[in-house]
Write an enzyme that holds these catalytic residues in place. Structure first.
Site, PDB file in Angstrom:
ATOM      1  N   ASP A  77      60.180  47.575 -16.768  1.00 37.95           N
ATOM      2  CA  ASP A  77      60.540  47.083 -15.500  1.00 37.95           C
ATOM      3  C   ASP A  77      61.989  47.330 -15.260  1.00 37.95           C
ATOM      4  O   ASP A  77      62.535  48.149 -15.840  1.00 37.95           O
ATOM      5  CB  ASP A  77      60.311  45.519 -15.373  1.00 37.95           C
ATOM      6  CG  ASP A  77      61.260  44.655 -16.295  1.00 37.95           C
ATOM      7  OD1 ASP A  77      61.986  45.309 -17.238  1.00 37.95           O
ATOM      8  OD2 ASP A  77      61.124  43.307 -16.434  1.00 37.95           O
ATOM      9  N   CYS A 107      61.796  45.543 -21.325  1.00 35.42           N
ATOM     10  CA  CYS A 107      61.870  44.612 -20.192  1.00 35.42           C
ATOM     11  C   CYS A 107      63.192  44.011 -20.539  1.00 35.42           C
ATOM     12  O   CYS A 107      63.976  44.697 -21.443  1.00 35.42           O
ATOM     13  CB  CYS A 107      60.854  43.716 -19.730  1.00 35.42           C
ATOM     14  SG  CYS A 107      60.466  42.418 -21.071  1.00 35.42           S
ATOM     15  N   THR A 143      63.981  41.132 -22.082  1.00 38.39           N
ATOM     16  CA  THR A 143      63.846  40.566 -23.188  1.00 38.39           C
ATOM     17  C   THR A 143      62.948  41.615 -24.421  1.00 38.39           C
ATOM     18  O   THR A 143      63.182  41.248 -25.547  1.00 38.39           O
ATOM     19  CB  THR A 143      63.409  39.057 -23.423  1.00 38.39           C
ATOM     20  OG1 THR A 143      62.129  39.099 -22.792  1.00 38.39           O
ATOM     21  CG2 THR A 143      64.329  38.293 -22.704  1.00 38.39           C
ATOM     22  N   HIS A 202      52.348  47.397 -41.930  1.00 38.80           N
ATOM     23  CA  HIS A 202      51.366  46.108 -42.085  1.00 38.80           C
ATOM     24  C   HIS A 202      50.708  45.823 -40.868  1.00 38.80           C
ATOM     25  O   HIS A 202      49.399  45.258 -41.274  1.00 38.80           O
ATOM     26  CB  HIS A 202      52.035  44.857 -42.495  1.00 38.80           C
ATOM     27  CG  HIS A 202      52.820  44.951 -43.860  1.00 38.80           C
ATOM     28  ND1 HIS A 202      53.331  43.734 -44.601  1.00 38.80           N
ATOM     29  CD2 HIS A 202      52.924  46.000 -44.674  1.00 38.80           C
ATOM     30  CE1 HIS A 202      53.869  44.132 -45.738  1.00 38.80           C
ATOM     31  NE2 HIS A 202      53.470  45.560 -45.714  1.00 38.80           N
ATOM     32  N   HIS A 257      46.045  44.882 -45.491  1.00 36.60           N
ATOM     33  CA  HIS A 257      46.337  45.095 -44.018  1.00 36.60           C
ATOM     34  C   HIS A 257      45.268  45.412 -43.215  1.00 36.60           C
ATOM     35  O   HIS A 257      45.268  44.869 -42.053  1.00 36.60           O
ATOM     36  CB  HIS A 257      47.335  46.061 -44.141  1.00 36.60           C
ATOM     37  CG  HIS A 257      48.833  45.666 -44.866  1.00 36.60           C
ATOM     38  ND1 HIS A 257      49.357  44.413 -45.095  1.00 36.60           N
ATOM     39  CD2 HIS A 257      49.288  46.239 -46.074  1.00 36.60           C
ATOM     40  CE1 HIS A 257      50.325  44.268 -46.029  1.00 36.60           C
ATOM     41  NE2 HIS A 257      50.034  45.295 -46.592  1.00 36.60           N
TER      42      HIS A 257
HETATM   43  C1  RB5 Z   1      63.215  40.169 -15.365  1.00 40.21           C
HETATM   44  O1  RB5 Z   1      64.578  39.461 -15.089  1.00 40.21           O
HETATM   45  C2  RB5 Z   1      62.920  39.541 -16.764  1.00 40.21           C
HETATM   46  O2  RB5 Z   1      62.557  38.285 -16.549  1.00 40.21           O
HETATM   47  C3  RB5 Z   1      61.998  40.415 -17.542  1.00 40.21           C
HETATM   48  O3  RB5 Z   1      62.566  41.851 -17.588  1.00 40.21           O
HETATM   49  C4  RB5 Z   1      61.658  39.979 -18.911  1.00 40.21           C
HETATM   50  O4  RB5 Z   1      63.038  39.722 -19.748  1.00 40.21           O
HETATM   51  C5  RB5 Z   1      60.658  39.021 -19.203  1.00 40.21           C
HETATM   52  O5  RB5 Z   1      60.179  38.807 -20.365  1.00 40.21           O
END
Ligand code: RB5
Length: 147
Positions: free
Chosen positions: A7, A64, A66, A97, A133
């Site tokens: 994203d 993304c 996180t 694994h 595994h």
């Molecule tokens: C976008 O602001 C953020 O929420 C997205 O990139 C991500 O971190 C969601 O898990």
């Protein structure tokens, strides 16, 4: 062939990893997003996960903010085992694994240097193929088939 997707919050890190793959002569397909405009991670998780699940691409890399949201979305695609990692041990072990087929990274979590380290480990570590595994992965697949 490696599939990539992100994203807006993962775009910068994805582009850095693309440069790294190019430097190493690794072939890839970039399923977007291509601009910094705000967008929805599930859209790019699906495109990238489909490419991996179909066998068109061997492994995938998703980005993304996180790494968490995009991994949740990718794991809804049948056959996908997406792992969100921010440390080297997990990135290696999830290939060894769990036979993870997509690595998810957070552009707001890992440094560029750490991301390169995790990607290299993920792409270069084979599945161990040990019976215990394989059995556990078969259980994940069976669970997926039941729901
Ligand atoms: C976008 O602001 C953020 O929420 C997205 O990139 C991500 O971190 C969601 O898990």
């Amino acid at each position: 062939m490696i599939a990539l997707g992100s994203d807006h919050a993962g775009l910068e890190l994805k582009n850095l990893i693309i440069k790294h793959l190019e430097e190493q002569g690794i072939e890839y397909k970039d399923y977007g997003t291509y601009t910094p405009d705000s967008c929805d991670y599930a859209v790019y998780a699906e495109k990238t996960a489909r490419a991996v699940a179909s066998g068109e691409c061997k492994l995938g890399l998703l980005f993304c903010g996180t790494g968490v949201g995009i991994s949740m979305a990718a794991n809804k695609v049948r056959g996908i085992r997406a792992a969100c990692c921010s440390d080297a041990f997990s990135a290696e072990m999830t290939r060894l694994h769990n036979d993870a087929n997509i690595l998810c990274l957070g552009g707001r979590v890992v440094t560029p240097e750490k991301a390169v380290e995790l990607v290299d480990l993920f792409l270069n570590t084979p599945f161990s193929c040990e019976e215990r595994h394989s059995r556990r992965i078969a259980q994940i697949t069976e669970l997926e088939n039941r729901f």
